[in-house]
Scaffold this active site. Structure first.
Site, mmCIF file in Angstrom:
data_model
loop_
_atom_site.group_PDB
_atom_site.id
_atom_site.type_symbol
_atom_site.label_atom_id
_atom_site.label_comp_id
_atom_site.label_asym_id
_atom_site.label_seq_id
_atom_site.Cartn_x
_atom_site.Cartn_y
_atom_site.Cartn_z
ATOM 1 N N CYS A 192 36.552 63.692 33.900
ATOM 2 C CA CYS A 192 36.900 62.560 34.756
ATOM 3 C C CYS A 192 35.721 62.320 35.700
ATOM 4 C CB CYS A 192 38.165 62.865 35.554
ATOM 5 S SG CYS A 192 38.637 61.517 36.625
ATOM 6 N N ASN A 252 38.254 51.955 36.541
ATOM 7 C CA ASN A 252 39.372 52.572 37.247
ATOM 8 C C ASN A 252 38.938 53.799 38.015
ATOM 9 O OD1 ASN A 252 40.806 55.317 36.396
ATOM 10 N ND2 ASN A 252 39.772 54.491 34.576
HETATM 11 C C1 LIG Z 1 43.640 53.924 33.803
HETATM 12 C C2 LIG Z 1 42.957 55.042 33.077
HETATM 13 C C3 LIG Z 1 43.355 56.356 33.331
HETATM 14 C C4 LIG Z 1 42.741 57.417 32.674
HETATM 15 N N1 LIG Z 1 43.164 58.688 32.933
HETATM 16 C C5 LIG Z 1 42.620 59.729 32.246
HETATM 17 C C6 LIG Z 1 43.088 61.061 32.438
HETATM 18 O O1 LIG Z 1 44.011 61.329 33.213
HETATM 19 N N2 LIG Z 1 42.505 62.051 31.722
HETATM 20 C C7 LIG Z 1 41.491 61.816 30.829
HETATM 21 O O2 LIG Z 1 41.026 62.759 30.184
HETATM 22 N N3 LIG Z 1 41.040 60.568 30.619
HETATM 23 C C8 LIG Z 1 41.576 59.522 31.303
HETATM 24 N N4 LIG Z 1 41.103 58.246 31.075
HETATM 25 C C9 LIG Z 1 40.029 58.022 30.094
HETATM 26 C C10 LIG Z 1 40.575 57.622 28.731
HETATM 27 O O3 LIG Z 1 41.395 58.629 28.178
HETATM 28 C C11 LIG Z 1 39.437 57.300 27.753
HETATM 29 O O4 LIG Z 1 38.622 58.436 27.590
HETATM 30 C C12 LIG Z 1 38.570 56.140 28.234
HETATM 31 O O5 LIG Z 1 39.325 55.165 28.888
HETATM 32 C C13 LIG Z 1 37.797 55.478 27.083
HETATM 33 O O6 LIG Z 1 38.657 54.969 26.094
HETATM 34 P P1 LIG Z 1 39.135 53.406 26.067
HETATM 35 O O7 LIG Z 1 37.911 52.565 26.142
HETATM 36 O O8 LIG Z 1 39.888 53.274 24.761
HETATM 37 O O9 LIG Z 1 40.024 53.226 27.232
HETATM 38 C C14 LIG Z 1 41.701 57.165 31.738
HETATM 39 C C15 LIG Z 1 41.304 55.853 31.489
HETATM 40 C C16 LIG Z 1 41.911 54.790 32.133
HETATM 41 C C17 LIG Z 1 41.445 53.397 31.841
#
Ligand SMILES: Cc1cc2nc3c(=O)[nH]c(=O)nc-3n(C[C@H](O)[C@H](O)[C@H](O)COP(=O)(O)O)c2cc1C
Ligand SMILES: Cc1cc2nc3c(=O)[nH]c(=O)nc-3n(C[C@H](O)[C@H](O)[C@H](O)COP(=O)(O)OP(=O)(O)OC[C@H]3O[C@@H](n4cnc5c(N)ncnc54)[C@H](O)[C@@H]3O)c2cc1C
Ligand code: FES
Lengths: 258, 313
Positions: B129, B70
């Site tokens: 990010c 993303n």
């Molecule tokens: C669509 C999307 C939006 C995200 N937006 C943020 C965000 O605004 N701030 C942030 O700290 N992490 C953001 N992340 C990262 C997630 O919080 C997380 O650290 C990352 O996706 C890994 O975890 P997962 O594999 O369980 O998704 C985002 C991830 C995704 C997929």
């Protein structure tokens, strides 16, 4: 799934609306939508206006910058498609009143086709600003649906909003279900008019979409995510979504009056 | 039945599963929905000083269950429009952690004060990010930058401050150490892993922004390695994030040293019901392994491992 496909056919439906047909394998049902990627431009949610077989289609109305540019897409051009996403219309009710406004016919036309194929009786109240903008008028006629028209300028059918004839049909006619898609203020009126005579409604709702996977929250509507819980909602679901017909969220997630 | 409750920097959580930032986090009703689905706490979308629409679509590329790319571009309504969303989430009983992002320590501190005023239980700083110009990794990519931001925020508010760090650097643990020295109450790791997808028919990147961040099952080993390494270098609690979709994934993170975990992408592939399944699954798994509580599992994989064993050979 996602695929890049060639536009096979382009049909100008109204002065502001175009249908693009393309080959896309995955099975789809009326009510579902796809994300259409116009390379170097944007990716937008569009209902499938043709769901059967592999020659699928979307019908795009110029509402803003990208949709206006999409009117210029020619056969042979490549676009990206992912989906289909979301739920669908249940085509089984016997007597259905369909209320369509704006680009709403795009999703309702294949749904009416499915209902007619099962022998359903369908009345379509179709509204537009002016006669040439009545989307899929001939297509609905060809399906054997009964058509009731309304235009803002009176150039076809009744003068005024389509909610006028729709409310009258609801009072006079006997239906088993109501389907609607169009401007949300219109749909809100349809939901309340149908509620007054005790009819269940299925309403196809639009919200800003990004992921279409039920994750990014862009399409949040009350307790629902339109991309996975909808886009087709029941009147009872919408009763728990305070924002329906009143507020939407823009691309930043800010709540704005409709 | 194993006890799932955990303490995280002063927060008492009913279970270790937090909703990760950026998922179901724009609307208060969605945050409330994650709480009702069983999340131990919810982290908001990262919120900035002013509203941002984010990048144009396409913002997402999905890899059939194993990963997700993303580049949303930090869309958010801006801090002034956000208190109403937090209020809705808190009214439902959710423990809310407010995530913020800024361009420099001063902006972070200002946002921290405003976020604290909404009644959140803790703050998470998005220092990580991987695709937002002028934010995230670009301002939190070095220990010095992380330290400066955390120090300023800790000075500005009384809430627990969680520093969310990036894996897109040669030594993520150095970022965690800097956060601890600057007064952070906890560290969360990891944010997404910088990544790219190209459509060969169109010969161009799929995402409008080009580069994006990879999340989901594909990055679990990456997140685990970060947490494992960081655990032996800091003494404040760790929150593990990245690719968790089963109770066993979560237990791996706990054993690597995480006190709690965050779950994001699994919501897209499995729905919000994943929180209920994770909690009941972890309880069964802990029982099966003879562990009385989630707390007991924290750091277990380090038993007998010296400092040398915590680094790659
Ligand atoms: C669509 C999307 C939006 C995200 N937006 C943020 C965000 O605004 N701030 C942030 O700290 N992490 C953001 N992340 C990262 C997630 O919080 C997380 O650290 C990352 O996706 C890994 O975890 P997962 O594999 O369980 O998704 C985002 C991830 C995704 C997929
Ligand atoms: C499930 C669903 C099905 C749809 N089906 C159709 C259809 O069959 N035919 C049709 O003509 N239109 C359909 N739409 C609406 C269509 O997506 C918007 O008209 C289009 O996105 C406008 O893009 P734009 O760039 O031209 O507009 P902009 O200039 O960007 O904005 C004009 C309006 O379109 C809305 N919009 C912009 N981007 C998006 C987005 N990513 N998602 C949702 N809304 C957006 C804005 O809120 C604004 O109100 C559907 C929308 C949804 C959610
Ligand atoms: S479009 Fe992302 S949650 Fe619906």
């Amino acid at each position: 799934m996602r695929a890049v496909v060639r536009v096979e056919e382009r049909v100008a439906e109204t002065p502001t609306t175009v249908t693009l047909r393309f080959r896309y394998e995955p099975d789809a049902s009326p009510g579902q939508f796809v994300m259409v990627w116009l390379p170097d431009d944007d990716e937008l949610p569009m209902s499938l206006s043709y769901t059967r077989g592999t020659l699928k289609g979307v019908t795009i109305k110029a509402m803003g910058e990208t949709t206006r540019r999409s009117l210029g897409i020619a056969p042979g051009q490549r676009i990206g498609i992912r989906g289909p996403y979301g739920n669908c219309f249940d085509p089984t009710p016997r007597r259905i009143l369909v209320v369509a406004g704006g680009s709403g016919s795009a999703v309702l036309a294949p749904a009416v086709e499915a209902a007619r194929a099962l022998g359903g009786e369908v009345t379509v109240a179709l509204g537009a600003t002016t006669a040439p903008e009545l989307l899929f008028r001939e297509r609905f006629e060809a399906m054997g649906a009964r058509l009731v028209l309304a235009t803002d300028d009176g150039s076809a059918g009744e003068k005024g909003f389509v909610t006028g004839p729709a409310e009258r049909l609801l009072r006079e006619g006997s239906f088993d279900a109501v389907w609607t898609c169009g401007p949300e203020v219109m749909m809100r009126k349809v939901v309340s008019a149908a509620g007054a005579v005790g009819l269940p409604v299925r309403c196809s709702v639009e919200r800003h979409m990004k992921c279409a996977l039920g994750m990014c929250d862009a399409c949040a509507l009350g307790p629902f995510h339109v991309c996975v819980d909808g886009p087709v909602f029941t009147d009872r679901q919408l009763a728990s979504a305070e924002d329906f017909g009143r507020f939407h969220r823009d691309a930043s997630g800010r709540r704005r009056p409709l | 039945m194993a006890d799932l409750s955990v303490d995280l920097a002063g927060l008492r959580l009913r279970n270790p599963f937090l909703l990760a930032s950026g998922v179901w986090g724009e609307s208060g009703e969605s945050l409330a929905g994650a709480h009702r689905a069983g999340a131990g706490g919810v982290v908001t979308k990262s919120i900035g000083s002013v509203g941002r629409p984010g990048y144009p679509n396409p913002t997402i590329e999905s890899y059939d269950g194993w990963g997700l790319l993303n580049a949303m571009g930090l869309p958010n309504p801006g801090i002034d429009e956000y208190p109403q969303e937090i209020a809705a989430a808190r009214a439902a009983g959710a423990t809310v952690i407010g995530s913020i992002f800024g361009a420099d320590p001063g902006e972070f501190a200002d946002l921290a004060r405003k976020m604290a005023a909404t009644g959140v239980a803790a703050l998470e700083l998005n220092l990580s990010c991987p695709h937002a110009e002028g934010y995230g990794t670009e301002v939190g990519g070095t220990p010095a930058e992380v330290g400066a931001i955390v120090r300023e925020v800790v000075r500005a508010v009384r809430l627990p401050v969680i520093a969310k760090i990036t894996p897109n650097t040669s030594d993520p643990a150095a970022l965690a150490e800097a956060a601890e020295r600057a007064g952070a109450s906890a560290v969360s790791a990891i944010n997404t892993v910088r990544a790219l997808a190209i459509d060969v028919r169109l010969a161009r990147p799929v995402l409008a922004h080009g580069l994006g961040g990879l999340s989901g099952r594909a990055i679990k080993p990456v997140g685990l390695a970060c947490v494992y390494q960081i655990f032996s270098r800091i003494s404040i609690p760790l929150v593990g994030v990245g690719g968790i979709s089963t109770a066993e994934d979560a237990l791996e993170y706990l054993m690597a040293g995480a006190r709690a975990v965050e779950v994001g992408t699994a919501v897209a592939f499995e729905g919000i019901g994943v929180f209920g399944r994770l909690a009941s699954g972890l309880s069964v798994l802990l029982d099966e392994l003879g562990l009385g509580s989630a707390r007991e599992a924290v750091g277990l994989a380090h038993r007998g491992a010296g400092r040398g064993a915590a680094s790659p050979a």
